[in-house]
Enzyme design. Structure first.
Site, short mmCIF file in Angstrom:
data_model
loop_
_atom_site.label_atom_id
_atom_site.label_comp_id
_atom_site.label_asym_id
_atom_site.label_seq_id
_atom_site.Cartn_x
_atom_site.Cartn_y
_atom_site.Cartn_z
N SER A 166 38.07 -14.68 1.10
CA SER A 166 38.63 -15.91 1.65
C SER A 166 39.54 -15.60 2.83
O SER A 166 39.08 -15.06 3.84
CB SER A 166 39.34 -16.68 0.53
OG SER A 166 39.58 -18.03 0.89
N GLU A 270 33.20 -23.31 -0.77
CA GLU A 270 32.21 -22.30 -0.40
C GLU A 270 31.19 -22.88 0.58
O GLU A 270 30.83 -22.24 1.58
CB GLU A 270 31.51 -21.76 -1.64
CG GLU A 270 30.69 -20.51 -1.40
CD GLU A 270 31.53 -19.26 -1.21
OE1 GLU A 270 30.95 -18.17 -1.08
OE2 GLU A 270 32.78 -19.37 -1.18
N HIS A 302 33.25 -20.57 -4.53
CA HIS A 302 34.45 -19.92 -4.03
C HIS A 302 35.30 -19.46 -5.21
O HIS A 302 36.34 -20.06 -5.53
CB HIS A 302 35.23 -20.90 -3.15
CG HIS A 302 36.04 -20.25 -2.07
ND1 HIS A 302 35.48 -19.75 -0.91
CD2 HIS A 302 37.37 -20.02 -1.95
CE1 HIS A 302 36.42 -19.26 -0.13
NE2 HIS A 302 37.59 -19.40 -0.75
#
EC number: 2.3.1.122
Length: 325
Positions: A166, A270, A302
């Site tokens: 991330s 995501e 994610h």
């Protein structure tokens, strides 16, 4: 349909996506530093050390979790997400990374802290809900920490890898772009790879405000400041290609599989960052890049389950690229 109509519809779609992201993103960023998953924390018996490494640039000691790969071993720096904690690195909280890389010939380095930092050297003090501190993470990671590890733990100061998820995925790319002798390998997992473009600065500012009350302008100035493009992996592709940096770039599409992560926030975020990864691949190929693994499966959200799987999958590639033995 006329060209004008097409443009209006295109701008409408962008506005809808941007508005949704602005509303939802601040509530999502916690996923990059969320609850621990099964198998978290290194098991008793592993040679994991908890170091206090002096940082003159930041005016304090920085906690670093460390597992030696042997004398003169190359290092793998595992960088945390936006909500990095001050007690443990998220890679140790959420994955058995030390277990996976035990006796791999690679020294595992997990810096602790740096919430919302992007592992960058900030223009101004990082002032958030907990007060102000100096953020000079790039200086620490590329000068102070490797020198200390070389002198005190016999870790090679060059030929290392930076792996981030991330927030830190883009950081890993930038560290490799500007410090090619130290970082010959960069891994980006589910990162926004064009942070200087479009609504990127605004959305990052919203996320940082939610994750600790920080301000993006304190980091890189206004969106027009050159620091934004300086810290944009897509803008720095020419450096990565010229350096022949080995890259591992992963992003899912927001669809959960058997690994888990089946929740709307993880799915949305995501899917949101995926387009920047696809654009990065196109730009990299157009620039003549030929030393990258791109992994964009038709699933993945994610969440740590997928990032851990990628760290496990790249182990052999890391050993080969870094010359671990």
């Amino acid at each position: 349909m006329t060209d004008v109509s097409r443009k209006i519809r295109a701008w409408g779609r962008r506005l809808m996506i941007g508005t949704a992201a602005a509303v939802v993103l601040p509530g999502l960023v916690g996923l990059a530093g969320g609850a621990a998953t099964a198998g978290a924390f290194s098991r008793p018996g592993l040679p994991v050390e908890y170091l206090q490494v002096p940082s003159p640039s930041m005016g304090r000691d920085i906690k670093v979790q460390f597992q030696s790969g042997g004398n003169n071993s190359p290092a793998v720096y595992l960088l945390d997400g936006l909500r990095a904690q001050d007690d443990y690195n998220g890679w140790d909280i959420n994955t058995p990374a030390f277990e996976w890389y035990y006796q791999s010939g690679l020294s595992i380095v997990m810096p602790v802290g740096g919430q919302s930092s992007f592992y960058s050297d900030w223009y101004s003090p990082a002032c958030g809900k907990a007060g102000c501190q100096t953020y000079k993470w790039e200086t620490f990671l590329t000068s102070e920490l490797p020198q200390w590890l070389s002198a005190n733990r016999a870790v090679k100061p060059t030929g290392s890898a930076a792996i981030g998820l991330s927030m830190a995925g883009s950081s890993a790319m930038i560290l490799a772009a500007y410090h090619p002798q130290q970082f010959i390998y960069a891994g980006s997992l589910s990162a926004l790879l064009d942070p200087s473009q479009g609504m990127g600065p605004s959305l990052i500012g919203l996320a940082m405000g939610d994750a600790g009350g920080y301000k993006a302008a304190d980091m890189w100035g206004p969106s027009s400041d050159p620091a934004w493009e300086r810290n944009d992996p897509t803008q720095q592709i020419p450096k990565l290609v010229a350096n022949n940096t080995r890259l591992w770039v992963y992003c899912g599409n927001g669809t959960p599989n058997e690994l888990g992560g089946a929740n709307i926030p993880a799915e949305f975020l995501e899917n949101f960052v995926r387009s920047s990864n696809l654009k990065f691949q196109d730009a990299y190929n157009a620039a003549g890049g030929h030393n990258a693994v791109f992994n964009f499966p038709p699933n993945g959200t994610h969440s740590w389950e997928y990032w851990g799987a990628q760290l496990n999958a790249m182990k052999g590639d890391l050993q080969s690229s870094l010359g671990a033995g």
